[in-house]
Write a protein that holds these residues in place. Structure first.
Motif, PDB file in Angstrom:
ATOM      1  N   GLY A 163       0.813  -1.208   0.000  1.00 34.43           N
ATOM      2  CA  GLY A 163       0.000   0.000   0.000  1.00 34.43           C
ATOM      3  C   GLY A 163       0.845   1.256   0.000  1.00 34.43           C
ATOM      4  O   GLY A 163       0.517   2.246  -0.677  1.00 34.43           O
ATOM      5  N   TYR A 164       1.952   1.243   0.743  1.00 40.27           N
ATOM      6  CA  TYR A 164       2.853   2.403   0.750  1.00 40.27           C
ATOM      7  C   TYR A 164       3.462   2.632  -0.631  1.00 40.27           C
ATOM      8  O   TYR A 164       3.656   3.788  -1.042  1.00 40.27           O
ATOM      9  CB  TYR A 164       3.967   2.192   1.776  1.00 40.27           C
ATOM     10  N   CYS A 165       3.744   1.568  -1.352  1.00 42.54           N
ATOM     11  CA  CYS A 165       4.277   1.734  -2.707  1.00 42.54           C
ATOM     12  C   CYS A 165       3.282   2.473  -3.604  1.00 42.54           C
ATOM     13  O   CYS A 165       3.680   3.208  -4.511  1.00 42.54           O
ATOM     14  CB  CYS A 165       4.642   0.379  -3.303  1.00 42.54           C
ATOM     15  N   LEU A 166       1.992   2.275  -3.341  1.00 46.26           N
ATOM     16  CA  LEU A 166       0.966   2.997  -4.110  1.00 46.26           C
ATOM     17  C   LEU A 166       0.876   4.461  -3.689  1.00 46.26           C
ATOM     18  O   LEU A 166       0.883   5.361  -4.523  1.00 46.26           O
ATOM     19  CB  LEU A 166      -0.399   2.316  -3.916  1.00 46.26           C
ATOM     20  N   THR A 167       0.777   4.690  -2.384  1.00 47.73           N
ATOM     21  CA  THR A 167       0.501   6.039  -1.891  1.00 47.73           C
ATOM     22  C   THR A 167       1.748   6.877  -1.676  1.00 47.73           C
ATOM     23  O   THR A 167       1.701   8.109  -1.812  1.00 47.73           O
ATOM     24  CB  THR A 167      -0.276   5.965  -0.566  1.00 47.73           C
ATOM     25  N   GLY A 168       2.861   6.230  -1.340  1.00 47.78           N
ATOM     26  CA  GLY A 168       4.073   6.980  -1.031  1.00 47.78           C
ATOM     27  C   GLY A 168       5.128   6.939  -2.103  1.00 47.78           C
ATOM     28  O   GLY A 168       6.029   7.790  -2.110  1.00 47.78           O
ATOM     29  N   GLN A 169       5.037   5.977  -3.009  1.00 47.93           N
ATOM     30  CA  GLN A 169       6.044   5.848  -4.066  1.00 47.93           C
ATOM     31  C   GLN A 169       5.454   6.036  -5.459  1.00 47.93           C
ATOM     32  O   GLN A 169       6.179   5.953  -6.450  1.00 47.93           O
ATOM     33  CB  GLN A 169       6.707   4.473  -3.979  1.00 47.93           C
ATOM     34  N   GLY A 170       4.165   6.274  -5.539  1.00 48.89           N
ATOM     35  CA  GLY A 170       3.540   6.549  -6.826  1.00 48.89           C
ATOM     36  C   GLY A 170       3.454   5.370  -7.761  1.00 48.89           C
ATOM     37  O   GLY A 170       3.333   5.556  -8.987  1.00 48.89           O
ATOM     38  N   MET A 171       3.473   4.148  -7.228  1.00 53.53           N
ATOM     39  CA  MET A 171       3.358   2.993  -8.109  1.00 53.53           C
ATOM     40  C   MET A 171       1.914   2.840  -8.580  1.00 53.53           C
ATOM     41  O   MET A 171       0.976   3.336  -7.954  1.00 53.53           O
ATOM     42  CB  MET A 171       3.865   1.726  -7.418  1.00 53.53           C
ATOM     43  N   ALA A 172       1.743   2.140  -9.691  1.00 56.40           N
ATOM     44  CA  ALA A 172       0.443   2.116 -10.369  1.00 56.40           C
ATOM     45  C   ALA A 172      -0.495   1.028  -9.878  1.00 56.40           C
ATOM     46  O   ALA A 172      -1.715   1.144 -10.033  1.00 56.40           O
ATOM     47  CB  ALA A 172       0.653   1.969 -11.874  1.00 56.40           C
ATOM     48  N   GLY A 173       0.029  -0.042  -9.310  1.00 54.03           N
ATOM     49  CA  GLY A 173      -0.851  -1.139  -8.897  1.00 54.03           C
ATOM     50  C   GLY A 173      -0.086  -2.224  -8.177  1.00 54.03           C
ATOM     51  O   GLY A 173       1.148  -2.204  -8.102  1.00 54.03           O
ATOM     52  N   VAL A 174      -0.846  -3.159  -7.630  1.00 56.32           N
ATOM     53  CA  VAL A 174      -0.284  -4.319  -6.938  1.00 56.32           C
ATOM     54  C   VAL A 174      -0.950  -5.561  -7.495  1.00 56.32           C
ATOM     55  O   VAL A 174      -2.179  -5.706  -7.421  1.00 56.32           O
ATOM     56  CB  VAL A 174      -0.527  -4.250  -5.414  1.00 56.32           C
ATOM     57  N   LEU A 175      -0.165  -6.460  -8.076  1.00 60.39           N
ATOM     58  CA  LEU A 175      -0.699  -7.720  -8.590  1.00 60.39           C
ATOM     59  C   LEU A 175      -0.618  -8.761  -7.474  1.00 60.39           C
ATOM     60  O   LEU A 175       0.460  -9.036  -6.932  1.00 60.39           O
ATOM     61  CB  LEU A 175       0.098  -8.184  -9.806  1.00 60.39           C
ATOM     62  N   HIS A 176      -1.753  -9.345  -7.134  1.00 58.39           N
ATOM     63  CA  HIS A 176      -1.822 -10.296  -6.029  1.00 58.39           C
ATOM     64  C   HIS A 176      -3.052 -11.177  -6.234  1.00 58.39           C
ATOM     65  O   HIS A 176      -3.744 -11.060  -7.251  1.00 58.39           O
ATOM     66  CB  HIS A 176      -1.908  -9.559  -4.687  1.00 58.39           C
ATOM     67  N   VAL A 177      -3.345 -12.042  -5.274  1.00 58.04           N
ATOM     68  CA  VAL A 177      -4.519 -12.897  -5.381  1.00 58.04           C
ATOM     69  C   VAL A 177      -5.507 -12.569  -4.277  1.00 58.04           C
ATOM     70  O   VAL A 177      -5.150 -12.020  -3.240  1.00 58.04           O
ATOM     71  CB  VAL A 177      -4.163 -14.399  -5.331  1.00 58.04           C
ATOM     72  N   GLY A 178      -6.753 -12.904  -4.545  1.00 61.59           N
ATOM     73  CA  GLY A 178      -7.819 -12.755  -3.565  1.00 61.59           C
ATOM     74  C   GLY A 178      -8.902 -13.759  -3.872  1.00 61.59           C
ATOM     75  O   GLY A 178      -8.871 -14.451  -4.894  1.00 61.59           O
TER      76      GLY A 178
END
Length: 419
Positions: A108-123
């Protein structure tokens, strides 16, 4: 490879050859690749995908620790630069996570603090919550909704195309074999390499098949899973309880099993065969790896995570998340790793005996390079455990019919109970 039981179910072949390979769930084996057109011969894409298959081979570039790595950990645990223990500072993330919520919080920090575009994962699949699906989350709320272990077949590498086509760097979260596959794929797909901002591996003792989940649900009193509203394997405390709800259940009512009952008595008995041959349970090919500090007594605890930075990129982003107040981590001595995961150390040692036995029997085995197992077999296994790794494998060859090709019948879309 799938018919020979070397498949890990990561899905990288479906990413590299989407017109030739599709991933399906096979009840007693896990996620498996099948031809898109059953009668079509393997094409160039599928052939190339074998070169990135972690079920076939795993290899480090070197046996020796590089400058900045903890040399004492390299033989048994792979590259490690820093070791921490701690938790996500957001109490909701910490509580929902399987241990301390670090993987979710860092992503989540990579999204909000590092400006990354998304996280690929499973759910969990919305329509069949006891099965998994790969998704690209773009905000922390989506990550929180999928927090917690998913002890069921998953193939997150099958949608690496979503990372490749994203409008910025992305995080990838997966099991060690998923991350190893992604590392090999990025070497042959420059566009993917350019979009991978961070890889996070979750420590793994093996993937149970869907049959295992159905057995767990039966223990919970659910014989027909078609009425399920949700299934959780861990979380809401450490180590957390397995939990399931039916649509018809009263609000607030959950059917639960302890971690010992769910994993210890049921799920681990259904691990796919390739997991018994795994030499990487701790994500040696990731930037960051996260697991449980099992040296601590468990109980009514909000949870803590053991965190390994394996690359300079991993060190930089974990330190940035600490500085931003997202993670509360204390640096730990290297000895905390073997103290926390003695079972995984013995599991790696047992692989040596199994591989020798399988080769002597003329069966296919994965190729391992710079992932030593023999010394763990000698140093960390008792005489009884060494015998079990060899004699037990001879018995499994017969009991699991390892000389016969695996029967890969798709289960994925079935919704009826299976006996």
């Amino acid at each position: 490879m799938a018919a020979n039981r070397l498949c890990t179910g990561c899905g990288v072949c479906a990413y590299l050859a989407p017109d030739e390979v599709r991933m399906v769930d096979v009840l007693d084996h896990g996620r498996r690749p099948l031809p898109v057109l059953p009668s079509a011969p393997a094409g160039p894409g599928a052939t190339a995908a074998v070169d990135c298959c972690p079920g076939v081979r795993l290899a480090h570039d070197s046996r020796r620790a590089e400058p900045g790595e903890i040399a004492a950990l390299r033989p048994a645990w792979g590259p490690v630069r820093r070791v921490w223990e701690g938790y996500a500072t957001d109490p909701a993330i910490r509580y929902a996570g399987s241990s301390g919520g670090v993987a979710t919080a860092l992503a989540g920090y990579c999204l909000t603090g590092q400006g990354m575009a998304g996280v690929l994962h499973v759910g969990a699949r919305a329509d069949v919550p006891y099965l998994n699906e790969t998704r690209l989350s773009r905000d922390p709320a989506e990550l929180l909704a999928a927090a917690g272990s998913r002890y069921a077949p998953a193939s997150p590498a099958d949608r690496l195309d979503l990372v490749e086509s994203a409008d910025g760097p992305c995080v990838f979260i997966g099991k060690p074999c998923d991350v190893a596959a992604t590392r090999m794929a990025r070497r042959v797909r420059p566009a993917l390499d350019a979009r991978l901002g961070l890889t996070i591996a979750l420590f793994c003792a093996g993937t149970p098949t869907t049959r295992g989940t159905l057995e767990m649900l039966r223990r919970l009193g659910i014989s027909d899973p078609t009425g399920l509203e949700s299934v959780h394997y861990r979380g809401n405390g450490w180590p957390g309880r397995a939990r399931a709800r039916l649509v018809e259940d009263q609000p607030g009512h959950e059917r639960t099993l302890s971690y010992q009952e769910s994993w210890g008595e049921i799920l681990q008995q259904h691990r796919q065969w390739r997991c018994y041959l795994c030499a990487d349970h701790t994500g040696e090919f990731a930037d960051v790896a996260v697991g449980d500090p099992w040296y601590r007594p468990t109980g009514d605890d909000p949870g803590r995570s053991l965190v390994l930075a394996r690359t300079e990129r991993g060190v930089r982003l974990v330190e940035a998340a600490i500085a931003a107040g997202v993670l509360a981590l204390d640096e730990a001595a290297p000895t905390i790793l073997p103290a926390s995961q003695p079972n995984l150390l013995r599991a790696r040692g047992a692989v040596a005996g199994r591989l020798v036995t399988l080769r002597a029997a003329g069966l296919m085995t994965p190729r391992l390079r710079h992932l030593p197992t023999a010394r763990m077999w000698w140093r960390h296994l008792t005489v009884r455990e060494r015998l079990r790794s060899t004699v037990g494998t001879v018995r499994r060859i017969r009991r699991k019919r390892l000389r016969e090709p695996a029967e890969l019948i798709p289960y994925g879309e079935q919704r009826r109970p299976v006996g």
